[in-house]
Design an enzyme around this catalytic site. Structure first.
Site: not given
Ligand code: PLP
Length: 393
Positions: A46, A98, A170, A195
């Site tokens: 971990r 998001y 982000d 992604k």
């Molecule tokens: C811009 C953005 N940030 C964070 C996330 C969250 O990521 P995760 O689905 O890997 O937890 C997403 C998920 O769609 C996203 O589009």
């Protein structure tokens, strides 16, 4: 590191122990110690794992940061950043955020006394006006999910510095192949590596990258203390995805530009959201701060109803209806009923996520096939609109 393909590929190390060209997967929970506290740099998986350490190191280099920290999902990465805050602190966040981040901020952290103020960050003056002495973190996505809003990272970083608060970007939609927020003055970057970094729609992962080591150490502490780590196998998948990041992103951008331009000419389409279009409100900022416009395109229909959007998203062949984005295969989704359904309808619409808004993740297929696929799906919308007109008449 720049987004140079040679440097990227060779930042993935050859295994020093065996010479293995691919990074080994250290599938172990613990590491044998010679004496208590005397070990080869690892004690418990971990806290640290060699496969994960390689993934963390690569992403830190890609983002020009000091420290990369890997998590079991993008949301776990976001969660770790919010854990830097204390009760009474305020987050100033982009309004078109998001949906999962909105849910986390609102339904988990507000009850611990952290408040959130959502503002339209596409104009840096709005950020300047909204900062208060309680603001400890400014949170932006650029481009945003799903309306592809662009915020000026360098301008907002200056406001953050002047007000002694952190700026976290982000960077999921752009990826470090196109945009490096830490170079533009941000303190932290987060990724849903699910992604573009992973790139093949086959894992869930997240990263935080910090500019300064001290901040990186704090996030590492949270990673170990809260425990939402990335597994060795998923770390390996991310590493393998990153090997082709530059190549994939180039093609995503080329395909998305063609798709966006096609959409602007279609009579059923109302608005098209893509920062690569010259009439995008912040096209100039996007051109300045990133080397391409990414693979996500959103649009609304003239028939602005959930019904019309549903007809569209259930009629494509190559664009598969699914949550997520950034993979080889094209995907599409209807945010109002899917990714953004956790945001109240009024808030969602105020942020530009209309009932008919469709988000495309333009993949790596032949772009002519993708255009043909979309064109056919528009016929289903036309059929529905005509049917509704006949029923009304
Ligand atoms: C811009 C953005 N940030 C964070 C996330 C969250 O990521 P995760 O689905 O890997 O937890 C997403 C998920 O769609 C996203 O589009």
């Amino acid at each position: 590191m720049s987004n140079n393909a040679t440097q990227l590929i060779h930042s993935i190390p050859v295994d020093p122990l065996t010479g293995a060209l691919a990074v080994p997967i250290y599938q172990t929970s613990t590491f044998v110690q010679e004496a208590p506290g005397v070990n080869k740099g690892y004690d418990y998986a971990r806290t640290g794992n060699p496969t994960r350490a390689v993934a963390e190191d690569i992403i830190a280099r890609l983002e020009n940061g000091s420290t990369g920290i890997a998590f079991g999902s993008g949301l776990a990465a976001i969660d770790a950043v919010i854990k830097l805050l204390e009760a009474g602190d305020e987050i100033l966040a982009v309004d078109d955020i998001y949906g999962g981040a909105f849910r986390l901020f609102t339904h988990i952290y507000q009850k611990f006394g952290i408040t959130v103020n959502y503002v339209d960050t596409t104009n840096a003056e709005n950020v300047f006006d909204a900062v208060t002495p309680k603001t400890k973190l400014i949170w932006i996505e650029t481009p945003t999910n799903p309306t592809l809003k662009i915020s000026d990272i360098a301008a907002i970083a200056k406001i953050a510095k002047a007000n002694r608060c952190l700026l976290c970007v982000d960077n999921t939609f752009a990826s470090p192949a196109l945009q490096q927020p830490l170079t533009l003055g941000a303190d932290l970057v987060v990724h849903s590596a699910t992604k573009y970094l992973g790139g093949h729609s086959d894992l869930i992962a997240g990263f935080v990258v910090t500019k300064e080591k001290e901040l990186g150490d704090k996030i590492k502490f949270i990673q170990n203390a809260s425990g939402a780590i990335l597994s060795p196998f998923d770390s390996w998948l991310v590493i393998r995805g990153i090997e082709t990041l530059n190549l994939r992103i180039k093609q995503h951008c080329l395909n998305a530009q063609v798709v966006a331009e096609f959409l602007t000419t279609h009579p059923a389409v109302d608005k098209v959201y893509y920062p690569g279009l010259k009439d995008h409100v912040n096209h100039d900022i996007a051109s300045r701060q990133s080397s391409g416009f990414g693979g996500i395109v959103s649009f609304t229909l003239k028939n602005d109803t959930e019904e019309a959007a549903t007809a569209f998203v259930t009629s494509t062949q190559y664009f598969k209806l699914a949550e997520s984005l950034g993979g080889v295969k094209s995907l599409l989704c209807h945010p109002a009923q899917m990714t953004h359904k956790s945001i109240p309808a009024e808030k969602r619409k105020a942020a530009g996520v209309a009932d008919s808004l469709v988000r495309l993740s333009v993949g790596l297929e032949e772009v002519t096939d993708l255009i043909g696929d979309l064109d056919k799906a528009f016929s289903s919308v036309a059929a529905l609109t005509n049917k509704n007109k006949t029923v009304k008449a």
